[in-house]
Scaffold this motif. Structure first.
Motif, PDB file in Angstrom:
ATOM      1  N   GLN A  73      33.404  12.862 -45.024  1.00  0.00           N
ATOM      2  CA  GLN A  73      33.575  11.387 -45.340  1.00  0.00           C
ATOM      3  C   GLN A  73      32.307  10.484 -44.840  1.00  0.00           C
ATOM      4  O   GLN A  73      31.356  10.715 -45.532  1.00  0.00           O
ATOM      5  N   LEU A  74      32.310   9.828 -43.786  1.00  0.00           N
ATOM      6  CA  LEU A  74      31.149   9.035 -43.529  1.00  0.00           C
ATOM      7  C   LEU A  74      30.656   9.590 -42.247  1.00  0.00           C
ATOM      8  O   LEU A  74      29.625   8.807 -41.518  1.00  0.00           O
ATOM      9  N   ASN A  75      31.074  10.603 -41.851  1.00  0.00           N
ATOM     10  CA  ASN A  75      30.369  11.163 -40.454  1.00  0.00           C
ATOM     11  C   ASN A  75      29.339  12.338 -40.719  1.00  0.00           C
ATOM     12  O   ASN A  75      29.569  13.128 -41.665  1.00  0.00           O
ATOM     13  N   VAL A  76      28.257  12.221 -40.142  1.00  0.00           N
ATOM     14  CA  VAL A  76      27.100  13.262 -40.361  1.00  0.00           C
ATOM     15  C   VAL A  76      27.469  14.483 -39.471  1.00  0.00           C
ATOM     16  O   VAL A  76      27.746  14.341 -38.233  1.00  0.00           O
ATOM     17  N   ILE A  77      27.628  15.514 -40.110  1.00  0.00           N
ATOM     18  CA  ILE A  77      28.031  16.757 -39.237  1.00  0.00           C
ATOM     19  C   ILE A  77      26.709  17.579 -39.179  1.00  0.00           C
ATOM     20  O   ILE A  77      26.426  18.084 -38.130  1.00  0.00           O
ATOM     21  N   ASN A  78      25.837  17.545 -40.021  1.00  0.00           N
ATOM     22  CA  ASN A  78      24.346  18.047 -39.907  1.00  0.00           C
ATOM     23  C   ASN A  78      23.280  17.102 -40.317  1.00  0.00           C
ATOM     24  O   ASN A  78      23.432  16.597 -41.395  1.00  0.00           O
ATOM     25  N   VAL A  79      22.403  16.537 -39.419  1.00  0.00           N
ATOM     26  CA  VAL A  79      21.236  15.886 -39.720  1.00  0.00           C
ATOM     27  C   VAL A  79      20.196  16.580 -40.569  1.00  0.00           C
ATOM     28  O   VAL A  79      19.870  17.702 -40.042  1.00  0.00           O
ATOM     29  N   GLY A  80      19.837  16.161 -41.730  1.00  0.00           N
ATOM     30  CA  GLY A  80      18.923  16.946 -42.543  1.00  0.00           C
ATOM     31  C   GLY A  80      17.534  16.704 -41.920  1.00  0.00           C
ATOM     32  O   GLY A  80      17.231  16.123 -41.026  1.00  0.00           O
ATOM     33  N   LYS A  81      16.643  17.810 -42.416  1.00  0.00           N
ATOM     34  CA  LYS A  81      15.214  17.779 -42.215  1.00  0.00           C
ATOM     35  C   LYS A  81      14.297  17.799 -43.424  1.00  0.00           C
ATOM     36  O   LYS A  81      14.641  18.350 -44.173  1.00  0.00           O
ATOM     37  N   VAL A  82      13.341  17.029 -43.254  1.00  0.00           N
ATOM     38  CA  VAL A  82      12.579  16.651 -44.349  1.00  0.00           C
ATOM     39  C   VAL A  82      11.072  16.354 -44.121  1.00  0.00           C
ATOM     40  O   VAL A  82      10.739  16.119 -42.772  1.00  0.00           O
ATOM     41  N   TYR A  83      10.221  16.672 -45.082  1.00  0.00           N
ATOM     42  CA  TYR A  83       8.797  16.262 -45.239  1.00  0.00           C
ATOM     43  C   TYR A  83       8.689  14.955 -45.904  1.00  0.00           C
ATOM     44  O   TYR A  83       9.352  14.912 -46.787  1.00  0.00           O
ATOM     45  N   LEU A  84       7.691  14.295 -45.503  1.00  0.00           N
ATOM     46  CA  LEU A  84       7.426  13.049 -45.982  1.00  0.00           C
ATOM     47  C   LEU A  84       6.064  13.159 -46.755  1.00  0.00           C
ATOM     48  O   LEU A  84       5.041  13.884 -46.242  1.00  0.00           O
ATOM     49  N   ALA A  85       5.728  12.119 -47.780  1.00  0.00           N
ATOM     50  CA  ALA A  85       4.463  12.057 -48.088  1.00  0.00           C
ATOM     51  C   ALA A  85       4.441  10.567 -48.532  1.00  0.00           C
ATOM     52  O   ALA A  85       5.375   9.792 -48.591  1.00  0.00           O
ATOM     53  N   LYS A  86       3.031   9.840 -48.560  1.00  0.00           N
ATOM     54  CA  LYS A  86       2.956   8.489 -48.932  1.00  0.00           C
ATOM     55  C   LYS A  86       3.385   8.299 -50.357  1.00  0.00           C
ATOM     56  O   LYS A  86       2.973   9.100 -51.165  1.00  0.00           O
ATOM     57  N   SER A  87       3.951   7.184 -50.475  1.00  0.00           N
ATOM     58  CA  SER A  87       4.329   6.922 -51.854  1.00  0.00           C
ATOM     59  C   SER A  87       2.965   6.439 -52.731  1.00  0.00           C
ATOM     60  O   SER A  87       2.240   5.612 -52.194  1.00  0.00           O
ATOM     61  N   VAL A  88       3.035   6.771 -54.148  1.00  0.00           N
ATOM     62  CA  VAL A  88       2.175   6.147 -54.853  1.00  0.00           C
ATOM     63  C   VAL A  88       2.332   4.887 -55.371  1.00  0.00           C
ATOM     64  O   VAL A  88       1.259   4.333 -55.862  1.00  0.00           O
ATOM     65  N   SER A  89       3.332   4.309 -55.324  1.00  0.00           N
ATOM     66  CA  SER A  89       3.893   3.062 -55.633  1.00  0.00           C
ATOM     67  C   SER A  89       3.997   2.169 -54.347  1.00  0.00           C
ATOM     68  O   SER A  89       4.128   2.692 -53.517  1.00  0.00           O
ATOM     69  N   PRO A  90       3.490   1.066 -54.367  1.00  0.00           N
ATOM     70  CA  PRO A  90       3.395   0.092 -53.319  1.00  0.00           C
ATOM     71  C   PRO A  90       4.843  -0.085 -52.788  1.00  0.00           C
ATOM     72  O   PRO A  90       4.949  -0.244 -51.498  1.00  0.00           O
ATOM     73  N   ARG A  91       6.139  -0.208 -53.622  1.00  0.00           N
ATOM     74  CA  ARG A  91       7.379  -0.365 -52.962  1.00  0.00           C
ATOM     75  C   ARG A  91       7.875   0.938 -52.932  1.00  0.00           C
ATOM     76  O   ARG A  91       9.347   1.038 -52.558  1.00  0.00           O
ATOM     77  N   GLY A  92       7.512   2.176 -53.121  1.00  0.00           N
ATOM     78  CA  GLY A  92       7.903   3.494 -53.111  1.00  0.00           C
ATOM     79  C   GLY A  92       8.829   3.637 -54.388  1.00  0.00           C
ATOM     80  O   GLY A  92       9.500   4.652 -54.276  1.00  0.00           O
ATOM     81  N   LEU A  93       8.791   2.960 -55.470  1.00  0.00           N
ATOM     82  CA  LEU A  93       9.768   3.076 -56.408  1.00  0.00           C
ATOM     83  C   LEU A  93       9.010   4.039 -57.667  1.00  0.00           C
ATOM     84  O   LEU A  93       8.049   3.902 -57.877  1.00  0.00           O
TER      85      LEU A  93
END
Length: 117
Positions: free
Chosen positions: A97-117
């Motif tokens: 539902q709206l409860n987080v059971i497991n928090v994900g793990k991610v890698y980030l990168a700089k966006s190539v678009s100034p707004r990230g879109l």
């Protein structure tokens, strides 16, 4: 039970992702059968989670925001003013539902678009 199922789902998801990479290097004649097995496994995983009111979420390509239920493994590599996108999911987020059971793990990168879109 929910946390145990979520933990198992995360491990199975990681196994399926590794399996997908394996498919890329096998002879072409074996690829369709192996790809079908991977699709079946993903469908079963989604069905089992859905039966328990849970679902798995991957945020690849999304603009990173602090309110997302993920931990960024490499967030210390960027300036606070950088617009960041999630480049790769290491572990998916599991929600019930709206409860987080497991928090994900991610890698980030700089966006190539100034707004990230």
């Amino acid at each position: 039970m929910s946390k145990s199922l979520a933990d198992l789902a995360v491990e199975f998801w990681k196994l399926l992702n590794n399996y997908d990479r394996f498919i890329d290097v096998v002879p072409d004649i074996a690829k369709p059968r192996l790809a079908a097995q991977a699709r079946f496994g993903k469908t079963r995983l989604a069905t089992i989670l859905q039966n328990e009111g849970m679902h798995l979420t991957v945020y690849d390509g999304h603009v990173f925001e602090p309110n997302l239920p993920v931990v960024a493994i490499n967030d210390d590599e960027f300036a606070s003013s950088d617009v960041l996108v999630i480049s790769q999911t290491i572990e998916p987020t599991i929600l019930q539902q709206l409860n987080v059971i497991n928090v994900g793990k991610v890698y980030l990168a700089k966006s190539v678009s100034p707004r990230g879109l």
